[in-house]
Scaffold this active site. Sequence first.
Site, short mmCIF file in Angstrom:
data_model
loop_
_atom_site.label_atom_id
_atom_site.label_comp_id
_atom_site.label_asym_id
_atom_site.label_seq_id
_atom_site.Cartn_x
_atom_site.Cartn_y
_atom_site.Cartn_z
N TYR A 75 44.88 43.02 36.57
CA TYR A 75 43.66 41.91 36.58
C TYR A 75 43.04 42.28 35.90
O TYR A 75 41.57 43.36 35.63
CB TYR A 75 43.87 40.89 37.42
CG TYR A 75 43.00 41.29 38.63
CD1 TYR A 75 41.89 41.79 38.52
CD2 TYR A 75 43.55 42.59 39.50
CE1 TYR A 75 40.08 41.39 39.04
CE2 TYR A 75 42.26 42.72 40.81
CZ TYR A 75 41.48 42.97 40.70
OH TYR A 75 40.36 43.05 41.27
N PHE A 106 33.63 40.20 36.15
CA PHE A 106 33.18 40.85 37.72
C PHE A 106 33.58 41.88 38.04
O PHE A 106 33.44 42.72 39.32
CB PHE A 106 32.68 39.50 38.57
CG PHE A 106 34.02 38.49 39.23
CD1 PHE A 106 34.80 39.32 40.38
CD2 PHE A 106 34.61 37.56 38.23
CE1 PHE A 106 36.41 38.48 40.15
CE2 PHE A 106 35.47 36.72 38.44
CZ PHE A 106 36.56 37.61 39.62
N ASP A 107 35.25 41.94 37.30
CA ASP A 107 36.16 42.85 38.36
C ASP A 107 37.17 43.69 37.17
O ASP A 107 37.19 42.22 36.92
CB ASP A 107 36.40 42.74 39.83
CG ASP A 107 36.77 44.48 40.34
OD1 ASP A 107 36.65 44.97 39.88
OD2 ASP A 107 37.52 43.92 41.19
N ILE A 110 43.44 37.30 48.71
CA ILE A 110 42.42 35.39 48.26
C ILE A 110 43.39 34.47 48.02
O ILE A 110 44.67 34.68 47.44
CB ILE A 110 41.10 35.39 47.73
CG1 ILE A 110 42.11 35.19 46.29
CG2 ILE A 110 40.11 35.91 48.11
CD1 ILE A 110 40.85 34.99 45.05
N TYR A 129 36.10 33.19 47.83
CA TYR A 129 35.23 33.45 48.50
C TYR A 129 34.26 32.61 48.50
O TYR A 129 33.76 32.62 49.68
CB TYR A 129 34.66 34.13 47.68
CG TYR A 129 35.39 35.52 47.10
CD1 TYR A 129 35.94 36.59 48.19
CD2 TYR A 129 36.08 36.15 45.38
CE1 TYR A 129 37.00 37.35 48.02
CE2 TYR A 129 36.71 37.27 45.89
CZ TYR A 129 37.12 37.58 46.91
OH TYR A 129 38.41 38.54 47.00
N PHE A 161 41.17 34.35 36.28
CA PHE A 161 41.34 35.65 36.43
C PHE A 161 43.02 35.65 35.03
O PHE A 161 43.34 35.04 35.31
CB PHE A 161 42.36 35.75 37.56
CG PHE A 161 41.54 36.34 39.23
CD1 PHE A 161 40.99 37.37 39.23
CD2 PHE A 161 40.99 35.25 39.43
CE1 PHE A 161 40.31 37.56 39.96
CE2 PHE A 161 40.36 35.21 40.86
CZ PHE A 161 39.80 36.91 41.19
#
Length: 563
Positions: A51, A61-62, A81, A107, A124
């Site tokens: 992902y 962010f990731d 999540i 989150y 995502f």
Amino acid sequence: MALGSLLLLSLLGAPGLGDPGPLEDVVIDRYYIPKMCLREVQMGDFIRYHYNGTFKDGKKFDSSYDRGATVAGVVGVGRLITGMDRGLQGMCVNERRHLIVPPHLGYGSIGVAGMIPPDATLYFDVILLDIWNKEDKLQITTLHKPERCNRTVENSDFVRYHYNGTLLDGTHFDSSYSKDSTYDTYVGTGWLIKGMDEGLLGMCAGEKRRIIIPPFLAYGEKGYGTVIPPQASLVFDVLLVDLHNPKDGISLEHLEVPAACKRKAVTGDFVRYHYNGTLMDGTLFDSSYSRNHTYDTYIGKGYVIPGMDQGLQGVCFGEKRRIIVPPHLGYGENGAGNKIPGSAVLIFDIHVIDFHNPLDSVEIETLSRPEGCNVTTQDRDFIRYHYNCSLLDGTKLFSSHDYNHPQEATLGTSKMIDGLNTGLLGMCIGEKRVIIIPPHLGHGENGARGVPGSAVLRFEVELLSREEGVPEGYLFIWHGDPPANLYEDMDLNKDGEIPREEFSTFIKAQLTEGKGRLMPSSDPEMVIADMFQNQDRNQDGKITAEELKLKSDEDQERIHEEL
């Protein structure tokens, strides 16, 4: 703290989160769906995926790609999540989705310090790479199965197979084809991953299967090196080349056995046979037919591989049989040359042309014999006979009928093969025989023009006439009394000497006028030449009256003694 770990922790409902905000669900965009989808993600499934995670403005962010490792986890058990849990359900392997996860399914109002601000909507881009469940079993699909299957793989068998290995998403990790060699191993003895041990059972030589192996039957949590990730399902497309068991002996299939089989080959016999040699997948590695020459050998004496030594025992003339030889009775682990791999099972389709034993004598079968026959052939008799000569497989070699006149011969003069001379003795006029002649009484190892080396010959003969013979050494037989002045008659130009040309002309004239015959008569020129040489005692190329008289006196004395 890495987000890869954060994604595995569902913060929804944890103490201290406060109001989750408006109830918005995950937005799912299935922007790529593979044509084939054998399975969709359900609650409780274990998955692997890649992902990229960004905010609404596109800022990353990731990313699992940046870490160089896929994310693995279980869906629907609170380890992801909530938005990811929901967004992954129903996905197929290789499907790609865009997911928009609202804060309360991500989150929440706390976020992740230094990485994800409070109340952040997450975007995502996900691709699903693998899916399995702890309740899964091995999946086997038969892609091709040969019509002929006499045996299937069992535990403790040794197998040779080709394979292509991929992950569930199609990523290639290994192939035997690229090594140009089969993978060779025992089955059910722990030399293979458990899933392959099970997946090979029941296969036939030449069969193709697709075997899908869940991780817990493959390399599990550790994976294998850099090519197989942890918790990866494996897909093997397998072609079984051959199989055997170390306890196997040879296998025989009698393809064609002659109705009449009076004799079977035993140890010490010399066999001539044709063969095609193939591997179990049908690959031809050798053939005597391509050389247009039989393979000739003794059996039971170690001149051939042990499996062939055993497989030729008991064959009949003309028999066709299939001999299946396991490698420990063939060429073993090392194989032979570049055509027979190590540990290969060999299949020989053979056709036995003939066999004999060095101790064999001539076989005589009387087909018919006139009644009241009291006089039979013996050495020195001049005979006329018809014959058909063939090999034991029926291949015709020669026949007197092809020349429109019978064969003529004088028995016991070494002008024919020993076995035929023996077979023609003791015959009556009008008698018919079959004579079987082993090669050591025929044309031997080297054969003759039109006759293969070491061939057993079959003659069908019929005796037409017999003339009682004369003592050995007489090459011209007068039908009446010879001329009183033989030398003068032979000296055609009356010069007192007889050269070879004059001698030959005189003898041929006597033959033409029917005054005598040659013994043997098969090669007149050779016989006349021998006669002249015998008369020419001085070896000066001419016969004198004295030489002719001396020879005549000696012959008369010898005849008197022999008679």
